[in-house]
Design a protein around this motif. Structure first.
Motif, PDB file in Angstrom:
ATOM      1  N   PRO A  35      22.641  10.435  11.606  1.00  0.00           N
ATOM      2  CA  PRO A  35      23.910  10.261  10.895  1.00  0.00           C
ATOM      3  C   PRO A  35      25.038  11.002  11.604  1.00  0.00           C
ATOM      4  CG  PRO A  35      22.183  10.915   9.377  1.00  0.00           C
ATOM      5  CD  PRO A  35      21.616  11.029  10.758  1.00  0.00           C
ATOM      6  N   ARG A  36      26.251  10.606  11.311  1.00  0.00           N
ATOM      7  CA  ARG A  36      27.436  11.165  11.959  1.00  0.00           C
ATOM      8  C   ARG A  36      27.511  12.682  11.813  1.00  0.00           C
ATOM      9  NH1 ARG A  36      32.062   8.398   9.645  1.00  0.00           N
ATOM     10  NH2 ARG A  36      31.571   6.796  11.150  1.00  0.00           N
ATOM     11  N   GLU A  37      27.026  13.213  10.694  1.00  0.00           N
ATOM     12  CA  GLU A  37      27.112  14.652  10.460  1.00  0.00           C
ATOM     13  C   GLU A  37      26.320  15.455  11.480  1.00  0.00           C
ATOM     14  OE1 GLU A  37      26.027  12.610   7.890  1.00  0.00           O
ATOM     15  OE2 GLU A  37      27.949  12.441   6.873  1.00  0.00           O
ATOM     16  N   TYR A  38      25.330  14.817  12.120  1.00  0.00           N
ATOM     17  CA  TYR A  38      24.455  15.550  13.030  1.00  0.00           C
ATOM     18  C   TYR A  38      24.652  15.154  14.489  1.00  0.00           C
ATOM     19  CZ  TYR A  38      22.367  16.692   8.620  1.00  0.00           C
ATOM     20  OH  TYR A  38      22.178  17.117   7.345  1.00  0.00           O
ATOM     21  N   ARG A  39      25.695  14.409  14.787  1.00  0.00           N
ATOM     22  CA  ARG A  39      26.020  14.082  16.177  1.00  0.00           C
ATOM     23  C   ARG A  39      27.064  15.080  16.656  1.00  0.00           C
ATOM     24  NH1 ARG A  39      27.743   8.247  15.019  1.00  0.00           N
ATOM     25  NH2 ARG A  39      26.207   7.841  13.443  1.00  0.00           N
ATOM     26  N   HIS A  40      26.676  15.948  17.584  1.00  0.00           N
ATOM     27  CA  HIS A  40      27.551  17.044  17.999  1.00  0.00           C
ATOM     28  C   HIS A  40      27.826  17.051  19.497  1.00  0.00           C
ATOM     29  CE1 HIS A  40      27.397  18.815  14.053  1.00  0.00           C
ATOM     30  NE2 HIS A  40      26.085  18.897  14.093  1.00  0.00           N
ATOM     31  N   LEU A  41      27.745  15.924  20.170  1.00  0.00           N
ATOM     32  CA  LEU A  41      27.927  15.913  21.615  1.00  0.00           C
ATOM     33  C   LEU A  41      29.328  16.382  22.000  1.00  0.00           C
ATOM     34  CD1 LEU A  41      26.842  15.265  24.418  1.00  0.00           C
ATOM     35  CD2 LEU A  41      27.740  12.952  24.130  1.00  0.00           C
ATOM     36  N   ARG A  42      30.344  15.875  21.328  1.00  0.00           N
ATOM     37  CA  ARG A  42      31.722  16.284  21.640  1.00  0.00           C
ATOM     38  C   ARG A  42      31.936  17.768  21.386  1.00  0.00           C
ATOM     39  NH1 ARG A  42      34.597  11.349  18.577  1.00  0.00           N
ATOM     40  NH2 ARG A  42      34.035   9.726  20.065  1.00  0.00           N
ATOM     41  N   ALA A  43      31.330  18.275  20.334  1.00  0.00           N
ATOM     42  CA  ALA A  43      31.486  19.691  20.019  1.00  0.00           C
ATOM     43  C   ALA A  43      30.831  20.558  21.095  1.00  0.00           C
ATOM     44  CB  ALA A  43      30.878  19.995  18.656  1.00  0.00           C
ATOM     45  N   TRP A  44      29.650  20.172  21.559  1.00  0.00           N
ATOM     46  CA  TRP A  44      28.992  20.937  22.617  1.00  0.00           C
ATOM     47  C   TRP A  44      29.793  20.891  23.915  1.00  0.00           C
ATOM     48  CZ3 TRP A  44      25.813  24.589  21.698  1.00  0.00           C
ATOM     49  CH2 TRP A  44      24.941  24.530  20.616  1.00  0.00           C
ATOM     50  N   LEU A  45      30.346  19.717  24.244  1.00  0.00           N
ATOM     51  CA  LEU A  45      31.150  19.617  25.466  1.00  0.00           C
ATOM     52  C   LEU A  45      32.410  20.476  25.376  1.00  0.00           C
ATOM     53  CD1 LEU A  45      30.851  15.801  26.235  1.00  0.00           C
ATOM     54  CD2 LEU A  45      29.746  17.699  27.423  1.00  0.00           C
ATOM     55  N   LEU A  46      33.058  20.448  24.211  1.00  0.00           N
ATOM     56  CA  LEU A  46      34.247  21.275  24.025  1.00  0.00           C
ATOM     57  C   LEU A  46      33.901  22.762  24.059  1.00  0.00           C
ATOM     58  CD1 LEU A  46      37.284  21.281  23.521  1.00  0.00           C
ATOM     59  CD2 LEU A  46      36.797  21.204  21.076  1.00  0.00           C
ATOM     60  N   LEU A  47      32.760  23.124  23.496  1.00  0.00           N
ATOM     61  CA  LEU A  47      32.342  24.517  23.528  1.00  0.00           C
ATOM     62  C   LEU A  47      32.045  24.965  24.960  1.00  0.00           C
ATOM     63  CD1 LEU A  47      31.730  27.019  21.837  1.00  0.00           C
ATOM     64  CD2 LEU A  47      29.380  26.207  21.645  1.00  0.00           C
ATOM     65  N   ALA A  48      31.429  24.098  25.759  1.00  0.00           N
ATOM     66  CA  ALA A  48      31.165  24.439  27.161  1.00  0.00           C
ATOM     67  C   ALA A  48      32.475  24.623  27.926  1.00  0.00           C
ATOM     68  CB  ALA A  48      30.309  23.358  27.809  1.00  0.00           C
ATOM     69  N   ALA A  49      33.430  23.726  27.683  1.00  0.00           N
ATOM     70  CA  ALA A  49      34.734  23.863  28.337  1.00  0.00           C
ATOM     71  C   ALA A  49      35.434  25.139  27.886  1.00  0.00           C
ATOM     72  CB  ALA A  49      35.603  22.644  28.026  1.00  0.00           C
ATOM     73  N   ALA A  50      35.316  25.470  26.597  1.00  0.00           N
ATOM     74  CA  ALA A  50      35.943  26.689  26.080  1.00  0.00           C
ATOM     75  C   ALA A  50      35.343  27.931  26.723  1.00  0.00           C
ATOM     76  CB  ALA A  50      35.776  26.753  24.558  1.00  0.00           C
ATOM     77  N   LEU A  51      34.033  27.944  26.876  1.00  0.00           N
ATOM     78  CA  LEU A  51      33.398  29.104  27.502  1.00  0.00           C
ATOM     79  C   LEU A  51      33.767  29.206  28.975  1.00  0.00           C
ATOM     80  CD1 LEU A  51      29.887  29.091  25.808  1.00  0.00           C
ATOM     81  CD2 LEU A  51      31.827  30.586  25.360  1.00  0.00           C
ATOM     82  N   ALA A  52      33.925  28.061  29.656  1.00  0.00           N
ATOM     83  CA  ALA A  52      34.343  28.085  31.059  1.00  0.00           C
ATOM     84  C   ALA A  52      35.769  28.629  31.183  1.00  0.00           C
ATOM     85  CB  ALA A  52      34.251  26.686  31.653  1.00  0.00           C
ATOM     86  N   ALA A  73      37.373  27.332  21.607  1.00  0.00           N
ATOM     87  CA  ALA A  73      36.123  27.684  20.925  1.00  0.00           C
ATOM     88  C   ALA A  73      36.261  27.501  19.412  1.00  0.00           C
ATOM     89  CB  ALA A  73      35.736  29.116  21.260  1.00  0.00           C
ATOM     90  N   GLY A  74      37.420  27.829  18.869  1.00  0.00           N
ATOM     91  CA  GLY A  74      37.652  27.599  17.441  1.00  0.00           C
ATOM     92  C   GLY A  74      37.663  26.124  17.092  1.00  0.00           C
ATOM     93  N   MET A  75      38.244  25.321  17.955  1.00  0.00           N
ATOM     94  CA  MET A  75      38.241  23.871  17.725  1.00  0.00           C
ATOM     95  C   MET A  75      36.822  23.316  17.784  1.00  0.00           C
ATOM     96  SD  MET A  75      41.628  22.905  19.953  1.00  0.00           S
ATOM     97  CE  MET A  75      41.212  21.190  20.093  1.00  0.00           C
ATOM     98  N   ALA A  76      36.019  23.813  18.717  1.00  0.00           N
ATOM     99  CA  ALA A  76      34.625  23.365  18.806  1.00  0.00           C
ATOM    100  C   ALA A  76      33.847  23.789  17.567  1.00  0.00           C
ATOM    101  CB  ALA A  76      33.976  23.938  20.063  1.00  0.00           C
ATOM    102  N   GLY A  77      34.107  24.982  17.074  1.00  0.00           N
ATOM    103  CA  GLY A  77      33.446  25.424  15.852  1.00  0.00           C
ATOM    104  C   GLY A  77      33.788  24.549  14.660  1.00  0.00           C
ATOM    105  N   GLU A  78      35.016  24.085  14.609  1.00  0.00           N
ATOM    106  CA  GLU A  78      35.424  23.175  13.524  1.00  0.00           C
ATOM    107  C   GLU A  78      34.704  21.835  13.635  1.00  0.00           C
ATOM    108  OE1 GLU A  78      37.418  21.915  10.145  1.00  0.00           O
ATOM    109  OE2 GLU A  78      37.329  23.928  10.980  1.00  0.00           O
ATOM    110  N   LEU A  79      34.442  21.379  14.844  1.00  0.00           N
ATOM    111  CA  LEU A  79      33.739  20.108  15.028  1.00  0.00           C
ATOM    112  C   LEU A  79      32.279  20.177  14.602  1.00  0.00           C
ATOM    113  CD1 LEU A  79      35.107  18.805  18.440  1.00  0.00           C
ATOM    114  CD2 LEU A  79      35.618  17.956  16.158  1.00  0.00           C
ATOM    115  N   PHE A  80      31.694  21.370  14.579  1.00  0.00           N
ATOM    116  CA  PHE A  80      30.304  21.514  14.140  1.00  0.00           C
ATOM    117  C   PHE A  80      30.153  21.413  12.630  1.00  0.00           C
ATOM    118  CE2 PHE A  80      29.534  23.522  18.316  1.00  0.00           C
ATOM    119  CZ  PHE A  80      28.423  22.779  18.683  1.00  0.00           C
TER     120      PHE A  80
END
Length: 99
Positions: A35-52, A73-80
């Motif tokens: 389900p959509r609630e458990y698809r987090h690919l964009r959030a993981w990619l944004l988190l990786a970019a934030a950490l870089a 990183a805050g935006m990625a946390g919101e996507l989770f």
């Protein structure tokens, strides 16, 4: 009484189709996806970019890169958050001119 159960099931089916049509079609085909609630690919990619960005900001000692990394990183946390769409509609905008 059996009609009421069928009606409830059809309401659940229509709500599921409205909320997540991709999951509903895959379930009909017999190959369900997450389900959509458990698809987090964009959030993981944004988190990786934030950490870089954050890491490069720390290495280069650049405050703007550090701040940008923290904001990303805050935006990625919101996507989770699986309930972010429902929470956004909880408070309607105020009405100033009501009669």
């Amino acid at each position: 009484m059996p009609g009421s159960d069928d009606q409830r099931l059809s309401e659940i089916e229509s709500r599921l189709h409205r909320d997540d049509p991709r999951f509903s079609h895959a379930l009909d085909a017999g190959r369900p996806c997450r389900p959509r609630e458990y698809r987090h690919l964009r959030a993981w990619l944004l988190l990786a970019a934030a950490l870089a960005v954050l890491g490069s900001g720390v290495v280069l000692d650049h405050g703007l890169l550090i701040a940008s990394g923290l904001v990303l990183a805050g935006m990625a946390g919101e996507l989770f958050d699986p309930h972010r769409r429902r929470r956004a509609n909880r408070h309607p905008p105020p009405r100033f001119w009501t009669r």
